[in-house]
Design a protein around this motif. Structure first.
Motif, PDB file in Angstrom:
ATOM      1  N   ALA A 228       0.826  -1.208   0.000  1.00 27.53           N
ATOM      2  CA  ALA A 228       0.000   0.000   0.000  1.00 27.53           C
ATOM      3  C   ALA A 228       0.860   1.257   0.000  1.00 27.53           C
ATOM      4  CB  ALA A 228      -0.930  -0.005   1.208  1.00 27.53           C
ATOM      5  N   THR A 229       1.890   1.277   0.858  1.00 24.07           N
ATOM      6  CA  THR A 229       2.776   2.438   0.902  1.00 24.07           C
ATOM      7  C   THR A 229       3.570   2.555  -0.389  1.00 24.07           C
ATOM      8  OG1 THR A 229       2.975   2.363   3.306  1.00 24.07           O
ATOM      9  CG2 THR A 229       4.722   3.497   2.110  1.00 24.07           C
ATOM     10  N   THR A 231       2.645   1.671  -3.325  1.00 28.76           N
ATOM     11  CA  THR A 231       1.728   2.187  -4.341  1.00 28.76           C
ATOM     12  C   THR A 231       1.540   3.688  -4.193  1.00 28.76           C
ATOM     13  OG1 THR A 231       0.545   0.070  -4.380  1.00 28.76           O
ATOM     14  CG2 THR A 231      -0.601   1.992  -5.280  1.00 28.76           C
ATOM     15  N   ARG A 232       1.335   4.142  -2.961  1.00 25.25           N
ATOM     16  CA  ARG A 232       1.079   5.562  -2.711  1.00 25.25           C
ATOM     17  C   ARG A 232       2.287   6.419  -3.070  1.00 25.25           C
ATOM     18  NH1 ARG A 232       2.666   8.325   1.473  1.00 25.25           N
ATOM     19  NH2 ARG A 232       3.017   6.456   2.754  1.00 25.25           N
ATOM     20  N   VAL A 233       3.487   5.983  -2.647  1.00 25.69           N
ATOM     21  CA  VAL A 233       4.680   6.783  -2.903  1.00 25.69           C
ATOM     22  C   VAL A 233       5.032   6.766  -4.392  1.00 25.69           C
ATOM     23  CG1 VAL A 233       7.119   7.076  -2.344  1.00 25.69           C
ATOM     24  CG2 VAL A 233       5.527   6.357  -0.573  1.00 25.69           C
ATOM     25  N   HIS A 235       2.959   6.575  -6.820  1.00 26.44           N
ATOM     26  CA  HIS A 235       2.007   7.506  -7.455  1.00 26.44           C
ATOM     27  C   HIS A 235       2.480   8.949  -7.296  1.00 26.44           C
ATOM     28  CE1 HIS A 235      -1.809   9.206  -8.780  1.00 26.44           C
ATOM     29  NE2 HIS A 235      -1.789   9.963  -7.706  1.00 26.44           N
ATOM     30  N   ASN A 236       2.972   9.271  -6.110  1.00 25.03           N
ATOM     31  CA  ASN A 236       3.491  10.612  -5.851  1.00 25.03           C
ATOM     32  C   ASN A 236       4.670  10.919  -6.762  1.00 25.03           C
ATOM     33  OD1 ASN A 236       4.596  12.977  -4.764  1.00 25.03           O
ATOM     34  ND2 ASN A 236       4.259  12.359  -2.656  1.00 25.03           N
ATOM     35  N   GLN A 257       3.535   1.435  -9.254  1.00 25.74           N
ATOM     36  CA  GLN A 257       2.194   1.693  -8.724  1.00 25.74           C
ATOM     37  C   GLN A 257       1.238   0.563  -9.114  1.00 25.74           C
ATOM     38  OE1 GLN A 257       0.482   5.407 -10.000  1.00 25.74           O
ATOM     39  NE2 GLN A 257      -1.534   4.909  -9.191  1.00 25.74           N
ATOM     40  N   LYS A 261      -0.520  -2.279  -6.508  1.00 26.12           N
ATOM     41  CA  LYS A 261      -1.956  -2.506  -6.346  1.00 26.12           C
ATOM     42  C   LYS A 261      -2.302  -3.992  -6.378  1.00 26.12           C
ATOM     43  CE  LYS A 261      -3.535   1.929  -8.217  1.00 26.12           C
ATOM     44  NZ  LYS A 261      -4.260   2.612  -9.314  1.00 26.12           N
TER      45      LYS A 261
END
Length: 292
Positions: A228-229, A231-233, A235-236, A257, A261
């Protein structure tokens, strides 16, 4: 702050200097090249890091040889400043291990310059350092002009890997830089939007400061199996890379990313390594843009 003894991750020294027209004459050759400092003494860490900053380099700090070996396995530094006497694994042993891993690679990896930092100035000490695989020798107390000369010589004069053939792009501080790593049309559009001091340069400075932190966060997430982390980073990083035209950074971040997921991280280590290597080209390209 620099890393404290016992930490397992190298930490970027702060604040990292932004190259300005005023400092450009002194730092043009450094161009914010990234140097690893392996030193267990906190006072020595601070002195060396400050010297590097004044010379225009960026610095990561680790506290022993084991951490140095781990750090160079994650990131291709322009050079390593290696203290000879450290806990857990000393600088000589660490250097031998780094050279062993280089020799066991594909044969196309760049030989990373390693410069000894030591209070021992005897010829026999120098010979031991060279025999371990170090490239140069700087004695303590360290003088800035001596350190500058050692780095300049070892970084700029790094030979191309055997069998590498002709390079596309340019050589900068021993790093092959692809001029197409950043889309020139995106940079041109940003320049057209207004004063470069108000828009383009702050965007570049923010990107150069924040991207190493994002890469470190992704590495930690991957080590912890935290999809999850990751994926989030990713994306950033995809968004900020796209804003400056770092196309391959954007593409690989998107791949991370997507697999984040799915939760299947088997291919993530290779993708993350591609990001780390690509960022070095992007970093150099953007610093040149700042200096233009």
């Amino acid at each position: 702050p620099v890393s404290q003894p016992g930490s397992s991750e190298p930490k970027a020294a702060e604040p990292a200097p932004i190259i300005t027209q005023h400092s450009l004459k002194e730092t043009r050759s450094a161009l914010r090249a990234h140097v690893l400092v392996a030193e267990d003494n906190l006072s020595n860490q601070k002195v060396v890091v400050r010297m590097l900053e004044k010379l225009g380099y960026k610095a990561d700090v680790v506290c022993n040889g084991r951490e140095a070996v781990e750090a160079v396995g994650r990131f291709s530094y322009a050079a390593v400043l290696m203290d000879c006497q450290m806990p857990e694994m000393d600088g000589l042993e660490a250097t031998r291990e780094i050279r062993r891993r280089e020799a066991a690679g594909s044969g196309t990896a760049r030989r990373m310059p390693i410069i000894a930092l030591t209070a021992n100035a005897m010829q026999s000490d120098r010979e031991r350092c060279l025999q371990a695989g170090m490239d140069d020798f700087v004695t303590k107390p360290i003088r800035r002009e001596v350190l500058a000369a050692a780095l300049e010589q070892r970084i700029v004069s790094q030979p191309e890997p055997a069998g590498s053939g002709a390079h596309q792009g340019v050589q900068m501080n021993g790093t092959s830089v692809d001029p197409d790593c950043v889309d020139a049309t995106v940079i041109a559009e940003l320049r057209d939007l207004g004063d470069k001091e108000e828009l383009l340069f702050p965007l570049i400075s923010h990107y150069l400061d924040e991207t190493p932190k994002l890469l470190t966060s992704m590495r930690a997430a991957l080590d912890n199996g935290d999809a999850a982390t990751l994926t989030r980073v990713a994306h950033n990083l995809k968004g900020t890379s796209g804003n400056l035209g770092a196309r391959r950074m954007c593409q690989v971040s998107n791949e991370l990313q997507v697999i984040g997921k799915t939760g299947d991280l088997a291919s993530a280590p290779l993708l993350l390594r591609r990001l780390e290597v690509e960022f070095e080209s992007v970093r150099h390209r953007l610093v040149v843009e700042q200096a233009a």
